[in-house]
Design an enzyme around this catalytic site. Structure first.
Site, short mmCIF file in Angstrom:
data_model
loop_
_atom_site.label_atom_id
_atom_site.label_comp_id
_atom_site.label_asym_id
_atom_site.label_seq_id
_atom_site.Cartn_x
_atom_site.Cartn_y
_atom_site.Cartn_z
NE ARG A 3 -66.33 -32.80 -3.44
CZ ARG A 3 -66.07 -32.00 -4.47
NH1 ARG A 3 -65.08 -32.29 -5.28
NH2 ARG A 3 -66.78 -30.91 -4.66
CE LYS A 25 -62.00 -21.52 -6.82
NZ LYS A 25 -63.39 -22.02 -6.89
CG ASN A 74 -67.92 -29.27 -10.76
OD1 ASN A 74 -66.74 -29.15 -11.00
ND2 ASN A 74 -68.42 -29.09 -9.53
NE ARG A 77 -69.56 -32.03 -7.24
CZ ARG A 77 -68.48 -32.54 -7.83
NH1 ARG A 77 -68.53 -33.70 -8.44
NH2 ARG A 77 -67.33 -31.87 -7.81
CD GLU A 100 -63.89 -27.40 -13.92
OE1 GLU A 100 -64.18 -27.85 -12.80
OE2 GLU A 100 -64.12 -26.23 -14.26
N GLY A 101 -60.81 -30.64 -11.89
CA GLY A 101 -60.17 -31.89 -11.48
C GLY A 101 -59.38 -31.84 -10.20
CD GLU A 111 -65.22 -26.37 -9.01
OE1 GLU A 111 -64.49 -25.72 -9.79
OE2 GLU A 111 -64.93 -27.51 -8.62
CB SER A 137 -66.62 -37.51 -10.39
OG SER A 137 -66.11 -36.55 -9.49
CE LYS A 182 -62.64 -23.52 -11.06
NZ LYS A 182 -62.58 -24.63 -12.02
#
Length: 483
Positions: A459, A372, A150, A132, A376-377, A148, A155, A318
């Site tokens: 989002r 950064k 992923n 993603r 992740e998360g 970024e 998810s 990253k």
């Protein structure tokens, strides 16, 4: 249509209409599985069906210019190919992360596994990526800029699809009141396209008795997003139902129950594993002991198809993103000049902390940058005055720690009034949005079987919040309304 003109003005919505919309949205979410575990119930992250509540959602879709939507979809297959090409260059990955390795224990452990695979000359014939790429539309430059990429546990392919369907349903019911066309919410087949890629990977592995194993966290309130994936696989491939199984295992369980046969077959709990689908393993808290690291290495040493392999995982860091943004680096991996130009068009400013001019500028104007770490998360980035304080701290403590971070241009998307719904209650707030575009990639040796854009995730978060993770509690799930 003017992309900056509001599609609807929430200031003009009467409370009675909003209450009806909220009620219908909550009913629809409950009936269609747009749900998460309720954190007030202790078992909600372990036992399905216990302590469920609707997922946090935007009540209506967010207006988004169609030209930028097409741009993000267009580059998804190119990013898929880039991830695959980069993953094949072990030296580039090791060299790019060599300084990070000295100061970041988590990245160091991942690199150790990667290094062992390089030393053993391990070949991954079947390569599966479910990615993603996340973007924000910068209001000042009118540019769609990547935040970024992923490559592990991308998810919300399950719940993201459902939000699109929820918004289409609400617009069919209330479109006349709102003046909105449900057909302008793009169809979102993310769950089906990810399931299709996983099923094809299982078929390529060519062992009808082998299973698709989902590696999960010990407690997962977002389990229903994951269950949607296996449910759709069963629904879409009914002829495979007699063979295809989906054991859910933590890394600790894999270490306890797993072994690798001499021929490379991964056996967990007495079952051969064809595909390992990681929905954990992306954060240090997923490795509380050596057992989890042993399990990750065991999986990597096997012939199972990994989603992702350790090389794909590291390609999504990253630091690799920042290295790829340097002049001339994309040309190392891609041949097509048009493709390279399309990717570069979406790159935000990315810098290492080795650049004294950029560090000086970030100390002077920290509001223009995001700092950064290699994580992740959600909930890990550094913003505002904290950027200045951390850069000054690193200058005092010595330059070695610099390698644990990168600096990124801060993106300033348009702020809009929106209705956000959490725990059955709506609130009107100033909000900004982030578009994630999924991509699926499957290759067996030289044969590319799948390379496609695979749906999307919007989002939306309160504009005063710096972080944007839904599962981490910062944002709500949303869809887009093309204008």
């Amino acid at each position: 249509m003017d992309s900056q003109k509001p599609m609807f003005d929430v200031e003009n919505f009467d409370d009675e209409l909003v209450q009806k919309l909220v009620f219908d949205a909550l009913v629809w979410s409950s009936l269609h599985g747009l749900v998460v575990g309720d954190k007030t119930y202790q078992k909600s992250g372990k036992v399905p069906g216990v302590g469920m509540m609707h997922a946090p959602i935007a009540l209506l879709p967010t207006p988004f210019p169609e030209i930028y939507w097409k741009q993000a979809c267009d580059v998804a297959p190119i990013f898929n190919e880039l991830v695959d090409r980069v993953s094949l260059d072990g030296k580039f990955i090791q060299d790019s992360l060599s300084r990070t390795k000295k100061v970041d224990i988590f990245t160091s452990r991942l690199l150790d596994i990667h290094s062992k695979m390089l030393e053993s000359n391990k070949k991954e014939d079947i390569r599966l990526g479910l990615h993603r790429s996340d973007y924000m539309l910068d209001e000042e430059t009118k540019s769609l800029l990547q935040i970024e990429m992923n490559t592990i546990s991308s998810s919300f392919s399950g719940l993201g699809r459902l939000v699109s369907e929820l918004h289409q349903s609400l617009l069919r019911s209330y479109g006349d009141h709102l003046g909105l066309d449900p057909e302008r919410v793009p169809r979102n087949a993310s769950t089906y396209q990810f399931a299709d890629a996983m099923a094809k990977a299982w078929l390529e592995y060519n062992n009808p008795r082998a299973v698709v194993m989902v590696v999960v966290q010990a407690k997962e309130r977002n389990m229903y997003d994951q269950h949607w994936q296996s449910s759709v696989l069963r629904e879409k491939y009914p002829l495979l139902i007699l063979f295809l199984r989906f054991p859910w295992k933590t890394l600790a369980e894999v270490e306890n129950e797993g072994r690798v046969h001499e021929d490379g077959t991964l056996i967990v709990g007495g079952q051969a594993v064809a595909v390992v689908y990681f929905r954990s393993g992306y954060t240090p808290t997923d490795y509380p002991s050596e057992s989890e690291w042993n399990a990750r290495l065991l999986i990597e040493q096997s012939s199972a198809v990994k989603c992702p392999s350790i090389a794909y995982h590291l390609t999504g860091t990253k630091k690799i993103q920042q290295e790829l943004a340097k002049p001339g680096v994309l040309e190392r991996f891609l041949d097509n000049k048009e493709d390279i130009a399309k990717l570069r068009k979406g790159f935000a400013g990315l810098w290492s902390l080795d650049d004294p001019e950029i560090v000086k500028k970030a100390i002077e104007k920290p509001e223009l940058f995001v700092m950064k770490p290699q994580r992740e998360g959600g909930g890990n980035n550094i913003y505002g005055d904290d950027v200045r304080e951390n850069l000054l701290r690193l200058q005092r403590e010595g330059e070695e720690e610099n390698a644990a971070y990168i600096l990124m241009q801060r993106i300033f998307p348009k702020v809009s009034n929106m209705f956000l719904v959490r725990e059955g209650v709506y609130r009107k707030d100033q909000a900004i949005s982030e578009l994630g575009v999924y991509g699926a990639y499957l290759r067996n040796k030289e044969r590319v079987i799948v390379n496609e854009q695979s749906g999307y995730l919007m989002r939306t978060k309160v504009s005063s919040s710096d972080e944007g993770g839904v599962a981490a509690g910062f944002a709500v799930l949303d869809s887009i309304y093309l204008n």
